[in-house]
Design a protein around this motif. Structure first.
Motif, mmCIF file in Angstrom:
data_model
loop_
_atom_site.group_PDB
_atom_site.id
_atom_site.type_symbol
_atom_site.label_atom_id
_atom_site.label_comp_id
_atom_site.label_asym_id
_atom_site.label_seq_id
_atom_site.Cartn_x
_atom_site.Cartn_y
_atom_site.Cartn_z
ATOM 1 N N PHE A 200 11.481 40.613 15.083
ATOM 2 C CA PHE A 200 11.020 42.134 15.327
ATOM 3 C C PHE A 200 11.306 42.245 16.861
ATOM 4 N N SER A 201 12.398 43.351 17.282
ATOM 5 C CA SER A 201 13.053 43.300 18.626
ATOM 6 C C SER A 201 11.424 44.574 19.153
ATOM 7 N N GLU A 202 11.454 45.159 19.570
ATOM 8 C CA GLU A 202 10.531 46.654 20.478
ATOM 9 C C GLU A 202 11.177 47.155 21.585
ATOM 10 N N TYR A 203 12.049 47.971 20.978
ATOM 11 C CA TYR A 203 13.189 48.231 22.070
ATOM 12 C C TYR A 203 12.335 49.517 22.778
ATOM 13 N N THR A 204 11.747 49.433 24.538
ATOM 14 C CA THR A 204 10.743 50.512 25.120
ATOM 15 C C THR A 204 12.691 51.225 26.378
ATOM 16 N N GLY A 205 12.243 52.724 26.554
ATOM 17 C CA GLY A 205 12.934 53.075 27.624
ATOM 18 C C GLY A 205 11.968 54.945 28.440
ATOM 19 N N VAL A 206 12.387 54.432 29.504
ATOM 20 C CA VAL A 206 10.882 56.417 29.548
ATOM 21 C C VAL A 206 12.012 56.904 30.384
ATOM 22 N N LYS A 207 12.112 58.323 30.722
ATOM 23 C CA LYS A 207 13.009 59.394 30.572
ATOM 24 C C LYS A 207 11.967 59.714 31.599
ATOM 25 N N PRO A 208 13.263 59.703 33.131
ATOM 26 C CA PRO A 208 12.514 59.962 34.316
ATOM 27 C C PRO A 208 11.769 60.985 34.846
ATOM 28 N N ASN A 209 11.354 61.037 35.119
ATOM 29 C CA ASN A 209 10.088 62.851 36.134
ATOM 30 C C ASN A 209 11.413 63.308 36.842
ATOM 31 N N LYS A 210 11.631 64.232 36.786
ATOM 32 C CA LYS A 210 11.973 65.404 37.798
ATOM 33 C C LYS A 210 11.852 64.786 39.202
ATOM 34 N N ALA A 211 12.842 64.604 39.929
ATOM 35 C CA ALA A 211 12.508 64.593 41.134
ATOM 36 C C ALA A 211 11.209 66.117 42.070
ATOM 37 N N THR B 273 21.609 54.733 30.885
ATOM 38 C CA THR B 273 22.506 56.539 30.703
ATOM 39 C C THR B 273 20.836 56.739 30.833
ATOM 40 N N GLY B 274 20.342 56.117 31.977
ATOM 41 C CA GLY B 274 19.032 56.166 33.278
ATOM 42 C C GLY B 274 17.772 56.362 32.917
ATOM 43 N N LEU B 275 17.754 55.258 31.307
ATOM 44 C CA LEU B 275 16.173 55.318 31.693
ATOM 45 C C LEU B 275 15.465 54.031 32.272
ATOM 46 N N GLN B 276 14.529 54.665 32.681
ATOM 47 C CA GLN B 276 13.156 54.099 32.901
ATOM 48 C C GLN B 276 12.427 52.574 32.749
ATOM 49 N N ASP B 277 12.295 51.508 33.146
ATOM 50 C CA ASP B 277 11.426 50.757 32.343
ATOM 51 C C ASP B 277 11.425 50.543 30.873
ATOM 52 N N THR B 278 12.945 49.915 31.067
ATOM 53 C CA THR B 278 13.380 49.680 30.203
ATOM 54 C C THR B 278 13.210 48.101 29.537
ATOM 55 N N HIS B 279 13.027 47.403 28.046
ATOM 56 C CA HIS B 279 12.174 46.705 28.055
ATOM 57 C C HIS B 279 12.798 46.068 26.510
ATOM 58 N N ARG B 280 12.705 44.802 26.208
ATOM 59 C CA ARG B 280 12.405 44.089 24.954
ATOM 60 C C ARG B 280 11.052 42.906 24.700
ATOM 61 N N ALA B 281 10.301 43.921 23.467
ATOM 62 C CA ALA B 281 9.308 43.045 23.127
ATOM 63 C C ALA B 281 9.171 42.383 21.527
ATOM 64 N N VAL B 282 9.455 41.566 21.887
ATOM 65 C CA VAL B 282 10.227 40.469 20.725
ATOM 66 C C VAL B 282 8.464 39.815 19.840
ATOM 67 N N VAL B 283 8.458 40.329 18.130
ATOM 68 C CA VAL B 283 7.368 40.211 18.073
ATOM 69 C C VAL B 283 7.791 39.045 16.611
ATOM 70 N N MET B 284 7.042 37.784 16.420
ATOM 71 C CA MET B 284 7.773 36.821 15.318
ATOM 72 C C MET B 284 8.584 36.240 15.297
ATOM 73 N N GLY B 285 9.964 36.370 16.654
ATOM 74 C CA GLY B 285 10.186 35.996 16.964
ATOM 75 C C GLY B 285 11.668 36.779 16.458
#
Length: 253
Positions: free
Chosen positions: A242-253, A228-240
């Motif tokens: 719990f998933s924390e999914y993150t992504g950042v909307k790009p700044n305008k050019a 969907t165009g998100l940047q810096d997408t990542h999944r962090a795992v806590v205690m095996g």
């Protein structure tokens, strides 16, 4: 696990024990949450041994939520994440809680949520570029289509805004999975029925596990965020689990 449309990504297949088709899912899920709303916080507090609020707050802080931010909490349920975000952003910030269940939102307002809106994550009733953060606590498994949901999430974020999705993920090991299934589908539903005298809550918590067990792999969720165009997408795992999914909307050019 798409629902017959190659552009759609359902978080899990049709669970015929609870509903017969994708079209019937929304009404059935809303009914389960509405009928269990008054018991939900008690159940989840017992389920997490009282640590749920602490973990959610830490996740918000890790994501960077701070004073003055505007936060949309999608699938807010009884408002646990929303209330924590309200504390963090303070009077100069804004937190809006959105959920399709009237019963759950009613409990959220009783708990102190200031701004509650009835609605779906796939059709957010907000203008483009409104919020600094979009959060979702353990509700991703209940959307109809990951792709349309993530497109909406990105739309309402300001450029540079961030998504934080908290989820419970099936463990990788067979023993860990079996233990978690026994706990979440066996023990917790029966505790709900015994101590809250709620058969509906028992059904909801069994459904809770089944959506975890049948959920698409984490890699699919991360890829859907990227697509969907998100940047810096990542999944962090806590205690095996719990998933924390993150992504950042790009700044305008």
């Amino acid at each position: 696990m798409a629902n017959g449309d190659s552009n759609r990504i359902a978080p899990h297949p049709v669970l015929e024990e609870y509903y017969e088709s994708p079209e019937a899912r929304r009404e059935r899920v809303d009914d389960m949450f509405d009928s269990s709303a008054e018991h939900y916080d008690w159940i989840t507090s017992v389920m997490s041994f009282g640590s749920g609020r602490w973990y959610r707050r830490q996740a918000l802080v890790r994501a960077g939520v701070s004073q003055g931010d505007k936060v949309l909490d999608v699938g807010a349920g009884t408002g646990v994440v929303s209330l924590l975000a309200q504390e963090i952003v303070g009077d100069k910030g804004l937190v809006v809680s959105l959920d399709p269940s009237k019963g759950m939102l009613g409990e959220a307002v009783k708990s102190g949520v200031k701004n509650a809106t009835l609605g779906l994550g796939e059709a957010l009733p907000f203008p483009d570029n409104t919020f600094d953060y979009l959060t979702m606590g353990y509700a991703l498994r209940h959307v109809a289509d990951l792709k349309s949901a993530f497109e909406e999430y990105q739309r309402i974020l300001k450029p540079g805004g961030k998504i934080l999705l908290l989820e419970i993920t099936r463990p990788e090991g067979k023993f860990s999975t079996a233990f978690l299934k026994f706990y979440l589908k066996g023990i917790i539903p029966n505790l709900a029925k015994i101590f809250r005298r709620s058969a509906d809550s028992k059904v909801l918590m069994r459904y809770y596990w089944d959506t975890i067990e049948q959920c698409v792999p984490p890699a699919t969720i991360v890829q859907a965020l990227k697509d969907t165009g998100l940047q810096d997408t990542h999944r962090a795992v806590v205690m095996g689990i719990f998933s924390e999914y993150t992504g950042v909307k790009p700044n305008k050019a």
